[in-house]
Design an enzyme around this catalytic site. Structure first.
Site, mmCIF file in Angstrom:
data_model
loop_
_atom_site.group_PDB
_atom_site.id
_atom_site.type_symbol
_atom_site.label_atom_id
_atom_site.label_comp_id
_atom_site.label_asym_id
_atom_site.label_seq_id
_atom_site.Cartn_x
_atom_site.Cartn_y
_atom_site.Cartn_z
ATOM 1 N N ARG A 1 0.851 -1.202 0.000
ATOM 2 C CA ARG A 1 0.000 0.000 0.000
ATOM 3 C C ARG A 1 0.882 1.246 0.000
ATOM 4 N NH1 ARG A 1 -3.821 -0.063 5.058
ATOM 5 N NH2 ARG A 1 -4.973 -1.646 3.912
ATOM 6 N N ARG B 1 -1.792 6.584 9.594
ATOM 7 C CA ARG B 1 -1.890 6.026 8.230
ATOM 8 C C ARG B 1 -1.953 7.141 7.179
ATOM 9 N NH1 ARG B 1 -3.838 0.768 8.230
ATOM 10 N NH2 ARG B 1 -3.206 -0.296 10.114
ATOM 11 N N LYS C 1 -3.847 1.345 14.986
ATOM 12 C CA LYS C 1 -3.820 2.231 13.821
ATOM 13 C C LYS C 1 -4.461 3.582 14.137
ATOM 14 C CE LYS C 1 -6.219 -0.628 11.205
ATOM 15 N NZ LYS C 1 -7.183 -1.255 10.247
ATOM 16 N N LYS D 1 -5.965 7.301 12.126
ATOM 17 C CA LYS D 1 -6.318 7.844 10.816
ATOM 18 C C LYS D 1 -6.735 9.306 10.887
ATOM 19 C CE LYS D 1 -7.562 3.351 9.109
ATOM 20 N NZ LYS D 1 -8.603 2.499 8.527
ATOM 21 N N CYS E 1 -15.260 -2.924 -0.248
ATOM 22 C CA CYS E 1 -13.894 -3.215 0.185
ATOM 23 C C CYS E 1 -13.337 -4.358 -0.663
ATOM 24 C CB CYS E 1 -13.879 -3.584 1.655
ATOM 25 S SG CYS E 1 -14.552 -5.217 1.956
ATOM 26 N N CYS F 1 -8.104 -10.713 1.191
ATOM 27 C CA CYS F 1 -8.209 -10.272 2.580
ATOM 28 C C CYS F 1 -8.402 -11.468 3.510
ATOM 29 C CB CYS F 1 -9.369 -9.293 2.739
ATOM 30 S SG CYS F 1 -9.526 -8.806 4.461
ATOM 31 N N CYS G 1 -16.694 -7.917 5.927
ATOM 32 C CA CYS G 1 -16.715 -8.224 7.358
ATOM 33 C C CYS G 1 -16.954 -6.920 8.113
ATOM 34 C CB CYS G 1 -15.398 -8.899 7.789
ATOM 35 S SG CYS G 1 -14.066 -7.748 8.147
ATOM 36 N N CYS H 1 -14.026 -1.545 6.082
ATOM 37 C CA CYS H 1 -13.057 -0.828 5.239
ATOM 38 C C CYS H 1 -13.708 0.022 4.159
ATOM 39 C CB CYS H 1 -12.077 -1.815 4.622
ATOM 40 S SG CYS H 1 -11.140 -2.711 5.859
HETATM 41 FE FE1 SRM Z 1 -9.129 -1.763 6.273
HETATM 42 C C1 SRM Z 1 -7.866 -4.394 7.976
HETATM 43 C C2 SRM Z 1 -8.265 -3.141 3.375
HETATM 44 C C3 SRM Z 1 -9.703 1.188 4.742
HETATM 45 C C4 SRM Z 1 -10.880 -0.708 9.010
HETATM 46 N N1 SRM Z 1 -8.147 -3.455 5.776
HETATM 47 C C5 SRM Z 1 -7.675 -4.393 6.627
HETATM 48 C C6 SRM Z 1 -6.840 -5.444 5.878
HETATM 49 C C7 SRM Z 1 -5.417 -4.990 5.872
HETATM 50 C C8 SRM Z 1 -7.010 -6.889 6.362
HETATM 51 C C9 SRM Z 1 -6.035 -7.401 7.387
HETATM 52 O O1 SRM Z 1 -5.801 -6.753 8.430
HETATM 53 O O2 SRM Z 1 -5.533 -8.509 7.181
HETATM 54 C C10 SRM Z 1 -7.487 -5.306 4.464
HETATM 55 C C11 SRM Z 1 -6.614 -5.732 3.290
HETATM 56 C C12 SRM Z 1 -7.479 -6.248 2.166
HETATM 57 C C13 SRM Z 1 -6.750 -6.464 0.908
HETATM 58 O O3 SRM Z 1 -6.644 -7.644 0.483
HETATM 59 O O4 SRM Z 1 -6.311 -5.516 0.288
HETATM 60 C C14 SRM Z 1 -7.971 -3.879 4.508
HETATM 61 N N2 SRM Z 1 -8.866 -1.072 4.436
HETATM 62 C C15 SRM Z 1 -8.602 -1.818 3.345
HETATM 63 C C16 SRM Z 1 -8.783 -1.035 2.067
HETATM 64 C C17 SRM Z 1 -7.825 -1.433 0.959
HETATM 65 C C18 SRM Z 1 -10.243 -1.185 1.640
HETATM 66 C C19 SRM Z 1 -10.601 -0.710 0.270
HETATM 67 O O5 SRM Z 1 -11.421 -1.412 -0.315
HETATM 68 O O6 SRM Z 1 -10.158 0.331 -0.198
HETATM 69 C C20 SRM Z 1 -8.593 0.395 2.618
HETATM 70 C C21 SRM Z 1 -7.160 0.834 2.638
HETATM 71 C C22 SRM Z 1 -7.031 2.220 3.165
HETATM 72 C C23 SRM Z 1 -5.667 2.836 3.030
HETATM 73 O O7 SRM Z 1 -5.283 3.178 1.914
HETATM 74 O O8 SRM Z 1 -5.003 3.029 4.053
HETATM 75 C C24 SRM Z 1 -9.080 0.200 4.044
HETATM 76 N N3 SRM Z 1 -10.042 -0.024 6.802
HETATM 77 C C25 SRM Z 1 -10.287 1.030 5.975
HETATM 78 C C26 SRM Z 1 -11.257 1.902 6.558
HETATM 79 C C27 SRM Z 1 -11.838 3.148 5.916
HETATM 80 C C28 SRM Z 1 -11.048 4.380 6.248
HETATM 81 O O9 SRM Z 1 -9.968 4.310 6.836
HETATM 82 O O10 SRM Z 1 -11.528 5.458 5.910
HETATM 83 C C29 SRM Z 1 -11.607 1.356 7.778
HETATM 84 C C30 SRM Z 1 -12.694 1.894 8.750
HETATM 85 C C31 SRM Z 1 -12.241 3.072 9.511
HETATM 86 C C32 SRM Z 1 -11.535 2.626 10.752
HETATM 87 O O11 SRM Z 1 -10.323 2.429 10.700
HETATM 88 O O12 SRM Z 1 -12.203 2.434 11.779
HETATM 89 C C33 SRM Z 1 -10.832 0.147 7.927
HETATM 90 N N4 SRM Z 1 -9.292 -2.406 8.185
HETATM 91 C C34 SRM Z 1 -10.118 -1.865 9.136
HETATM 92 C C35 SRM Z 1 -10.077 -2.696 10.312
HETATM 93 C C36 SRM Z 1 -10.859 -2.446 11.633
HETATM 94 C C37 SRM Z 1 -10.080 -1.610 12.568
HETATM 95 C C38 SRM Z 1 -10.734 -1.527 13.932
HETATM 96 O O13 SRM Z 1 -10.764 -0.463 14.526
HETATM 97 O O14 SRM Z 1 -11.192 -2.547 14.433
HETATM 98 C C39 SRM Z 1 -9.217 -3.770 10.016
HETATM 99 C C40 SRM Z 1 -8.848 -4.949 10.937
HETATM 100 C C41 SRM Z 1 -7.803 -4.600 11.936
HETATM 101 O O15 SRM Z 1 -7.198 -3.535 11.939
HETATM 102 O O16 SRM Z 1 -7.585 -5.470 12.783
HETATM 103 C C42 SRM Z 1 -8.747 -3.559 8.670
HETATM 104 FE FE1 SF4 Z 2 -11.198 -7.309 4.600
HETATM 105 FE FE2 SF4 Z 2 -13.196 -6.855 6.247
HETATM 106 FE FE3 SF4 Z 2 -11.681 -4.841 5.414
HETATM 107 FE FE4 SF4 Z 2 -13.331 -5.974 3.737
HETATM 108 S S1 SF4 Z 2 -13.938 -4.882 5.589
HETATM 109 S S2 SF4 Z 2 -11.164 -5.503 3.314
HETATM 110 S S3 SF4 Z 2 -13.295 -8.070 4.368
HETATM 111 S S4 SF4 Z 2 -11.001 -6.495 6.680
#
Ligand code: SRM
Ligand code: SF4
Length: 565
Positions: free
Chosen positions: A71, A140, A204, A206, A429, A435, A474, A478
Site C-alpha cells: 500500500r 496512516r 492504527k 487515521k 472493500c 483479505c 466483514c 473498510c
Molecule cells: Fe481496512 C484491515 C483493506 C480502509 C478498518 N483493511 C484491513 C486489511 C489490511 C485486512 C487485514 O488486516 O488482514 C485489508 C486488506 C485487504 C486487501 O486484500 O487488500 C484492509 N482497508 C482496506 C482497504 C484497501 C479497503 C478498500 O477497499 O479500499 C482500505 C485501505 C485504506 C488505506 O489506503 O489506508 C481500508 N479499513 C479502511 C477503513 C476506511 C477508512 O480508513 O476510511 C476502515 C474503517 C475506519 C476505521 O479504521 O475504523 C478500515 N481495516 C479496518 C479494520 C478495523 C479496525 C478496527 O478499529 O477494528 C481492520 C482490521 C484490523 O485492523 O484489525 C482492517
Molecule cells: Fe477485509 Fe473486512 Fe476490510 Fe473488507 S472490511 S477488506 S473483508 S477487513
C-alpha cells in the site's frame, strides 16, 4: 484478544527491523516469520494468501499461496503523470489484478511474491512514493478532500495535510535499510521516536481533512478529522473532530462503529501542535491490553471527551475555541467535468470498487497509461485518487479537455456517463480472495449486486434515485459501510447483515435492519421499502432520511443536525 504479543513485537523490533532481512532471505517458504508478519505492516505491506486456492492447497499438502499486498503512502492521493506511469509499471511487472484505489486515497498492489518484494518496493520508491507507515500502529495515509471545485483551497489544505503526514512519520531508518539498501547509521539500532516512543501507538490511527460542502473523506469516520472553515474564500482554520472509526466485531458489544465528536476550532498554525497532542494523548491513554479496544474512539469513551480535550490542550499549550457551524451536502464525488475557480478543468471518473484493470468494463490500465502519457507530453495535469475509490484527472488547461475526452471514450473509461446514481456512489472493500479477514465477498460481488438492486429500484420508478450503497466483507468496515444509506456487512459466505438509515453526508450511522440474510432475502427486504419510498417520500427526501422518519430503523443522531422532511 490480548494486545500483549503485538506490544512485545513492537518493543523488541529494534526500530521495526525485527528479523525481516532473514525472513526475506529464507528460500524454504513464501511466508515471513511470525513476528515479521506484524512488522512488515509498518513498512506498508501485508502477508496474505490466495483464499480461492487455500483449501485445494491444504488437501494437496502445499503451503498456502502466499503473496504480499503493498500500500502506498500518498497523502490526499495526489500523483503526477510520471508517478502514475511508474506505478502502472510496478503493477505490470510484479502484481496481480492491476492497481487498486483504496478508500483512503492510496494505491494497493496485490499478489507480489516474497522474492520480488524488495524489487517492488524499490520500484515504488523510484517513483518518489514510499509505503512507510501505510499500515501498522501509526498514523496512516492522510486523507484529503479531492473536491476539484475549489482549487486554491485544495492546494492550501493539501499542503498542510502533506506536511502533517511527514511530521507523523516514524523516524526509523529500518525502511531505507531493508528495502533501499541504505547504510545502517553507525552507533545504534533505534532512531529516537519523539512522537511514537518505542511501542508506537496502541492501534492504527487515521486523519482526514474535509472541505465543506463535500464530505468525501467521511471526516466523522476518522480518528482525527479537520474540517476546513472558509471565510471570504480564505482558510481561517479547522474544526477538529476526534474519535471516529468503523471497525467492530460481530456479536461483541464492546466494539462498535462510532462517529467523531467535536473537539473545537483551531487556526491553521495550530494544526501540527494540536494533531501531535491528539496522537501522543492516544499513545499514552489508549488501551494497550485489549487490542480490540485500543482505537482512539474507545479511549475517548473510556476517559470522557472533556478529559481528552483537557489532555490535548495541556500537551499542545493551545486552548481550542468553540467549533464553528458546518454543514455538508453529501459524501460522494462529483463526476464528469468541473471547472475550478482558477480556470483549470478536472474530470472525475467512476472506478467500480477502485479496481484499475483491463477487462470487459473498460481498458482501465491501458487507458490511464495513455492518459498519463498525454498529460506528460502536454506538461500539465495530475491524478487525484478519491476516498470513494474514484479517480480525478485534475488541473488541466482548457485546451487539454478534448484530447482527454477522446482517450476516455476510446478506452471505455466513461462509465460515469451511463452509471446509475446507485452505482456511482457505491463502495466495496477488497474482501476475497486476498483479505484474510473477509467473511463474504465484496469487491467481486458489487457489479452483480448493483444490477439486482437497480432492477428492484426500477420497478418503482427509482432508477435515478441517488442512494448510497456500501458493502464490506466483514464488520471491520473498510468501505465505511456503517455510513451507507444501504449497507451489506459480511457475516458468512453469501450472507450479510443489512444495515439501513445512514444519511448521505457521512453524519449519521446506519442501524441493523436484518441479520445474516442471503441475496434473495436482501432484495426482498429492500423491495417494500423502495415501494413506500417511491410513494411516500417528501420532495428531495433522501432514502436514509426517509427510513428514519418512517421509523424503519432508529439510528443514533449524528454530530450535525439533520432536518428530516
Ligand atoms: Fe481496512 C484491515 C483493506 C480502509 C478498518 N483493511 C484491513 C486489511 C489490511 C485486512 C487485514 O488486516 O488482514 C485489508 C486488506 C485487504 C486487501 O486484500 O487488500 C484492509 N482497508 C482496506 C482497504 C484497501 C479497503 C478498500 O477497499 O479500499 C482500505 C485501505 C485504506 C488505506 O489506503 O489506508 C481500508 N479499513 C479502511 C477503513 C476506511 C477508512 O480508513 O476510511 C476502515 C474503517 C475506519 C476505521 O479504521 O475504523 C478500515 N481495516 C479496518 C479494520 C478495523 C479496525 C478496527 O478499529 O477494528 C481492520 C482490521 C484490523 O485492523 O484489525 C482492517
Ligand atoms: Fe477485509 Fe473486512 Fe476490510 Fe473488507 S472490511 S477488506 S473483508 S477487513
Amino acid at each position: 484478544m490480548s494486545a500483549a504479543p503485538v506490544e512485545d513485537i513492537k518493543r523488541a523490533s529494534r526500530g521495526l527491523r525485527g528479523s525481516l532481512l532473514e525472513s526475506l532471505a529464507d528460500p524454504i517458504t513464501g511466508a515471513l516469520r511470525e513476528a515479521d508478519q506484524t512488522l512488515i505492516k509498518y513498512h506498508g505491506s501485508y502477508q496474505q494468501d490466495d483464499r480461492d486456492v487455500r483449501e485445494e492447497r491444504r488437501v494437496t499438502k502445499l503451503e498456502p499461496a502466499y503473496s504480499f499486498m503493498i500500500r502506498t503512502r500518498t497523502p490526499g492521493g495526489v500523483l503526477t503523470p510520471e508517478q502514475w506511469l511508474k506505478l502502472d509499471r510496478v503493477a505490470n511487472d510484479y502484481a496481480e489484478r492491476g492497481l487498486r484505489i483504496t478508500t483512503r486515497q492510496a494505491i494497493q498492489f496485490h499478489g507480489v511474491i516474497k522474492t520480488e518484494l524488495k524489487s517492488t518496493m524499490k520500484a515504488i520508491n523510484a517513483a518518489l512514493i514510499d509505503t512507510l507507515a501505510a499500515c501498522g500502529d501509526v498514523n496512516r495515509n492522510v486523507a484529503v478532500a479531492a473536491n476539484p471545485l475549489v482549487s486554491g483551497l485544495h492546494a492550501t489544505v493539501y499542503a498542510q495535510a502533506a506536511a502533517l503526514s511527514e511530521h507523523l512519520l516514524p523516524n526509523t531508518r529500518a525502511y531505507y535499510e531493508i528495502w533501499l539498501d541504505e547504510e545502517r547509521v553507525a552507533g545504534g539500532d533505534e532512531a529516537a521516536e519523539p512522537v511514537y516512543g518505542p511501542t508506537y501507538l496502541p492501534r492504527k490511527f487515521k486523519i482526514g481533512f474535509a472541505i465543506p460542502p463535500i464530505n468525501d473523506v467521511d471526516v466523522y469516520a476518522q480518528d482525527l478529522g479537520f474540517i476546513a472553515i472558509v471565510e471570504n474564500d480564505a482558510l481561517v482554520g479547522y474544526n477538529v473532530v476526534v474519535g471516529g472509526g468503523m471497525g467492530s466485531t460481530h456479536g461483541d458489544a464492546e466494539t462498535y462503529p462510532r462517529l467523531a465528536d467535536a473537539l473545537g476550532f483551531i487556526t491553521p498554525e495550530q494544526l501540527i501542535p494540536v494533531a501531535t497532542a491528539v496522537v501522543t494523548a492516544q499513545r499514552d491513554l489508549g488501551n494497550r491490553t485489549v487490542r480490540k479496544r485500543a482505537r482512539l474512539k474507545y479511549t475517548i469513551d473510556d476517559h470522557g471527551l472533556d478529559v481528552f480535550r483537557a489532555e490535548v490542550e495541556q500537551r499542545s499549550g493551545i486552548t481550542l475555541e468553540a467549533s464553528r457551524p458546518v454543514d455538508f451536502a453529501h459524501n460522494g464525488d462529483r463526476f464528469g467535468w468541473v471547472q475550478g475557480e482558477d480556470g483549470r478543468a478536472h474530470l472525475t471518473l467512476r472506478v467500480t470498487a477502485g479496481r484499475l484493470q483491463d477487462g470487459e468494463a473498460g481498458l482501465w490500465q491501458t487507458g490511464l497509461r495513455a492518459i498519463a502519457e498525454q498529460l506528460q507530453s502536454d506538461g500539465s495535469g495530475e491524478f487525484r485518487l478519491t476516498p470513494n475509490q474514484n479517480l480525478v484527472i485534475a488541473a488541466l488547461r482548457p485546451d487539454q479537455r478534448e484530447r482527454i475526452d477522446a482517450l476516455v471514450g476510446t478506452y471505455g473509461l466513461d462509465y460515469f456517463r451511463r452509471a446509475t446514481p446507485l452505482a456511482l456512489n457505491s463502495l466495496a472493500c477488497v474482501a476475497l480472495p486476498t483479505c484474510g479477514l473477509a467473511m463474504a465477498e465484496a469487491e467481486r460481488y458489487l457489479p452483480a449486486l448493483l444490477e439486482k438492486v437497480e432492477a428492484r429500484l426500477a420497478r418503482h420508478g427509482l432508477r435515478d434515485a441517488d442512494i448510497h450503497l456500501r458493502i464490506s466483507g466483514c464488520p471491520n468496515g473498510c468501505s465505511r459501510p456503517f455510513l451507507g444509506e444501504i449497507a451489506l456487512v459480511g457475516k458468512a459466505p453469501g450472507r450479510y447483515n443489512l444495515m439501513l438509515g445512514a444519511d448521505h453526508r457521512g453524519a449519521r450511522l446506519n442501524a441493523l435492519y436484518r441479520e445474516n440474510i442471503d441475496e434473495a432475502q436482501i432484495l426482498d427486504a429492500l423491495e417494500p421499502l423502495f415501494a413506500s419510498y417511491a410513494a411516500e417520500r417528501s420532495a428531495h427526501e433522501r432514502f436514509g432520511d426517509f427510513l428514519v422518519r418512517q421509523n424503519v430503523v432508529k439510528p443514533k443522531p449524528g454530530p450535525i443536525p439533520v432536518v428530516l422532511a
